[in-house]
Write a protein that holds these residues in place. Sequence first.
Motif, PDB file in Angstrom:
ATOM      1  N   ARG A 158      25.331  43.651  34.514  1.00  0.00           N
ATOM      2  CA  ARG A 158      25.208  45.071  34.836  1.00  0.00           C
ATOM      3  C   ARG A 158      26.422  45.540  35.633  1.00  0.00           C
ATOM      4  NH1 ARG A 158      21.550  47.655  39.109  1.00  0.00           N
ATOM      5  NH2 ARG A 158      20.983  49.714  38.303  1.00  0.00           N
ATOM      6  N   ARG A 243      23.443  56.604  32.706  1.00  0.00           N
ATOM      7  CA  ARG A 243      22.037  56.783  33.079  1.00  0.00           C
ATOM      8  C   ARG A 243      21.120  56.040  32.110  1.00  0.00           C
ATOM      9  NH1 ARG A 243      23.780  62.188  33.824  1.00  0.00           N
ATOM     10  NH2 ARG A 243      22.778  62.801  31.856  1.00  0.00           N
ATOM     11  N   HIS A 245      21.621  53.306  30.721  1.00  0.00           N
ATOM     12  CA  HIS A 245      21.655  51.872  31.016  1.00  0.00           C
ATOM     13  C   HIS A 245      21.328  51.581  32.486  1.00  0.00           C
ATOM     14  CE1 HIS A 245      23.208  50.412  27.156  1.00  0.00           C
ATOM     15  NE2 HIS A 245      23.972  51.491  27.118  1.00  0.00           N
ATOM     16  N   ASP A 246      20.868  52.600  33.204  1.00  0.00           N
ATOM     17  CA  ASP A 246      20.521  52.440  34.618  1.00  0.00           C
ATOM     18  C   ASP A 246      21.682  51.830  35.406  1.00  0.00           C
ATOM     19  OD1 ASP A 246      18.869  52.672  36.848  1.00  0.00           O
ATOM     20  OD2 ASP A 246      18.036  50.655  36.592  1.00  0.00           O
ATOM     21  N   THR A 247      22.870  52.368  35.165  1.00  0.00           N
ATOM     22  CA  THR A 247      24.093  51.862  35.778  1.00  0.00           C
ATOM     23  C   THR A 247      24.380  52.592  37.087  1.00  0.00           C
ATOM     24  OG1 THR A 247      25.023  51.382  33.593  1.00  0.00           O
ATOM     25  CG2 THR A 247      26.580  51.570  35.431  1.00  0.00           C
TER      26      THR A 247
END
Length: 403
Positions: A158, A243, A245-247
């Motif tokens: 991540r 957003r 990929h919840d980065t």
Amino acid sequence: MQGKAELIEGARVIFEDRVETASVRIEAGGITGIDVARDGATVVPGRGRVLAPAFVDIHGDAFERQLQPRPGVSVGTEAALLETDRQLAANGIATAYHALTLSWEPGLRSVETGWQVVRALEHLRPRLTVDNRIQLRWETFCPEAVPLIAHVLAGQDRPALAFNDHTSAALLHPSVALHDRPFDQVAEYPLTDLAAPAFLHKMEARAKRSHMTTPDYVALIAEVWSRRPQVPALIDHIAALARAHDTPMLSHDDSQPETRAYYRGLGATVAEFPMHERAFLAAREGGDLIVLGAPNAMRGGSHLGSPGAAAMIARGLCDILASDYFYPAMLGAVVRLLADGVADLPALWKLVAANPAAAMGLTDRGRIAPGLRADLVLLDWPEDGPPAPLRTWVSDRGGYSAL
């Protein structure tokens, strides 16, 4: 070292809220107990030493000096990153986000170089000691980087994403101080004269870094500036990808509250290296985390004239210190700030471990407690001299040892 338990015995341990003598047991890459029995573990002598959470570095670009040791002199990417990995471990850094600049510039900070670094890290992953991650330091005038950004966002490690606009900063009229520059997307941006001798002189170093003549570089930046009307839509697209990929997202060098509000609205809730007090205050009012460079704190001020890290920490306007361009600065900053009485040791250590880990969503590190990763650094820290890392543990990956 996976499988064999170790007991770091009798060190002064930096916990979240105190420093006290304790023993820490680790096994299979995790912390399994505080002040527990040896239970067959190998004893690591800690008396007279300091044990702390290993550093979590969310913005470091010193790896560029391994890629290009001298201007215009490049070496093999994998060899450079292996050396970087060893430097990180030797400096007590167990988690590192490499600030990989993705720019329209040719050369060191090009998208082509970015692909080389990304592919090399993917290939080297089994051989690396430190948890090497990427901060996608994206120049917002560079649409060529979109495929690479999408590739990294979809990967197994991540990453983080930082919005940078060094194009507008480079073209700012000299009558406006860099830390006073307006929001990058204002209609009447104060543009410099691209034919002015002072501007041409300023571009010489950038041209050299890009293996270009100065006139060719100036022609290129002028062409890039013509893309300006398309930049807001491109930023929206990249932010939506992140957003999805919840980065974790950051914005870089904010100088105005308007800038901070704009990027916060996109999901970038970390302000990285704000350049003016008003941007710090806007970030704090908005509940954002604030990152400053550890070299700023270690040296006693910013080399760019931005607010000093020590003053901002004392005012509660800095949450995180990052290595920026010098890996040893994370430890050096803590030493300087402690000597100057800015805060106590547990509070200062949060700036370089627990807080950056939390900012990146890494809840398994940055603190010393049972159940967390065994990401630790053992320091030789005499009363009359600076500390030095003796050993770094990076979960179950091995680490570094000068014992």
